[in-house]
Design a protein around this motif. Sequence first.
Motif, PDB file in Angstrom:
ATOM      1  N   GLY A  71      -8.566   8.941   0.712  1.00 29.33           N
ATOM      2  CA  GLY A  71      -8.378   8.547  -0.296  1.00 29.33           C
ATOM      3  C   GLY A  71      -7.821   6.850  -1.210  1.00 29.33           C
ATOM      4  O   GLY A  71      -7.916   6.371  -0.129  1.00 29.33           O
ATOM      5  N   ILE A  72      -7.715   6.513  -1.936  1.00 29.85           N
ATOM      6  CA  ILE A  72      -8.150   5.168  -2.912  1.00 29.85           C
ATOM      7  C   ILE A  72      -7.259   4.763  -3.369  1.00 29.85           C
ATOM      8  O   ILE A  72      -6.711   5.874  -4.725  1.00 29.85           O
ATOM      9  N   VAL A  73      -6.091   4.249  -3.190  1.00 36.37           N
ATOM     10  CA  VAL A  73      -4.466   3.307  -3.820  1.00 36.37           C
ATOM     11  C   VAL A  73      -4.716   2.087  -3.990  1.00 36.37           C
ATOM     12  O   VAL A  73      -5.296   1.163  -3.341  1.00 36.37           O
ATOM     13  N   GLU A  74      -3.717   2.135  -4.788  1.00 30.51           N
ATOM     14  CA  GLU A  74      -3.472   0.261  -5.304  1.00 30.51           C
ATOM     15  C   GLU A  74      -2.749  -0.230  -4.389  1.00 30.51           C
ATOM     16  O   GLU A  74      -3.127  -1.438  -4.141  1.00 30.51           O
ATOM     17  N   GLU A  75      -1.548   0.684  -3.980  1.00 34.22           N
ATOM     18  CA  GLU A  75      -0.953  -0.655  -2.994  1.00 34.22           C
ATOM     19  C   GLU A  75      -0.815  -0.200  -1.459  1.00 34.22           C
ATOM     20  O   GLU A  75      -1.240   0.742  -1.251  1.00 34.22           O
ATOM     21  N   PHE A  76      -0.330  -1.309  -1.631  1.00 37.43           N
ATOM     22  CA  PHE A  76      -0.411  -1.099   0.544  1.00 37.43           C
ATOM     23  C   PHE A  76       0.194  -0.525   1.171  1.00 37.43           C
ATOM     24  O   PHE A  76       0.058   0.812   2.288  1.00 37.43           O
ATOM     25  N   ASP A  77       1.305  -0.261   0.518  1.00 38.13           N
ATOM     26  CA  ASP A  77       2.793   0.711   1.124  1.00 38.13           C
ATOM     27  C   ASP A  77       2.307   2.271   0.782  1.00 38.13           C
ATOM     28  O   ASP A  77       2.216   3.014   1.781  1.00 38.13           O
ATOM     29  N   ASP A  78       1.953   2.559   0.143  1.00 37.20           N
ATOM     30  CA  ASP A  78       0.603   4.310  -0.759  1.00 37.20           C
ATOM     31  C   ASP A  78      -0.110   4.231   0.210  1.00 37.20           C
ATOM     32  O   ASP A  78      -0.356   5.792   0.720  1.00 37.20           O
ATOM     33  N   ALA A  79      -1.031   3.270   0.576  1.00 40.62           N
ATOM     34  CA  ALA A  79      -2.481   3.051   1.312  1.00 40.62           C
ATOM     35  C   ALA A  79      -1.818   3.851   3.640  1.00 40.62           C
ATOM     36  O   ALA A  79      -2.174   5.096   3.627  1.00 40.62           O
ATOM     37  N   LYS A  80      -0.385   2.796   3.370  1.00 38.94           N
ATOM     38  CA  LYS A  80       0.619   3.291   4.827  1.00 38.94           C
ATOM     39  C   LYS A  80       0.905   4.890   5.033  1.00 38.94           C
ATOM     40  O   LYS A  80       1.308   5.394   5.457  1.00 38.94           O
ATOM     41  N   GLN A  81       1.156   5.151   3.692  1.00 40.59           N
ATOM     42  CA  GLN A  81       2.073   6.332   4.169  1.00 40.59           C
ATOM     43  C   GLN A  81       0.575   7.873   3.472  1.00 40.59           C
ATOM     44  O   GLN A  81       1.215   8.875   4.184  1.00 40.59           O
ATOM     45  N   LEU A  82      -0.069   7.080   3.385  1.00 33.82           N
ATOM     46  CA  LEU A  82      -1.299   7.653   3.727  1.00 33.82           C
ATOM     47  C   LEU A  82      -1.679   8.596   4.218  1.00 33.82           C
ATOM     48  O   LEU A  82      -1.719   9.920   4.954  1.00 33.82           O
ATOM     49  N   ALA A  83      -1.145   7.789   5.505  1.00 35.54           N
ATOM     50  CA  ALA A  83      -2.365   7.827   6.384  1.00 35.54           C
ATOM     51  C   ALA A  83      -1.109   8.327   7.193  1.00 35.54           C
ATOM     52  O   ALA A  83      -1.805   9.200   8.095  1.00 35.54           O
ATOM     53  N   LEU A  84      -0.106   8.847   7.558  1.00 36.36           N
ATOM     54  CA  LEU A  84       1.310   9.099   7.688  1.00 36.36           C
ATOM     55  C   LEU A  84       0.946  10.230   8.205  1.00 36.36           C
ATOM     56  O   LEU A  84       1.336  11.257   8.517  1.00 36.36           O
TER      57      LEU A  84
END
Length: 93
Positions: free
Chosen positions: A71-84
């Motif tokens: 996925g593509i998300v707006e916030e870096f913290d959201d990207a880290k959560q998606l990876a987790l």
Amino acid sequence: MAIAETLPKNWHLEEEGVSYHGFIDQEYPRVVYSYDGGNLLVRINRVQEPNKFGGWGYLVWTAGEHSEELGIVEEFDDAKQLALEFMREYGTD
């Protein structure tokens, strides 16, 4: 920039850094996680998406034996959560 939570079992931080490009005044964070059990990486990169988020977002994707765009998300913290979330679920089938 590192994830404050403990990574799931068999996952490790492979690379973490930020590149800066002065010409366009942009920072490009990148994070790579690797899985011990095989040829698998989870990557987070900042990408330009002209039709989303004012032009910029964070792409989360996997490479290796299991390749997909998460996925593509707006916030870096959201990207880290998606990876987790992916790392927690991978290998639990």
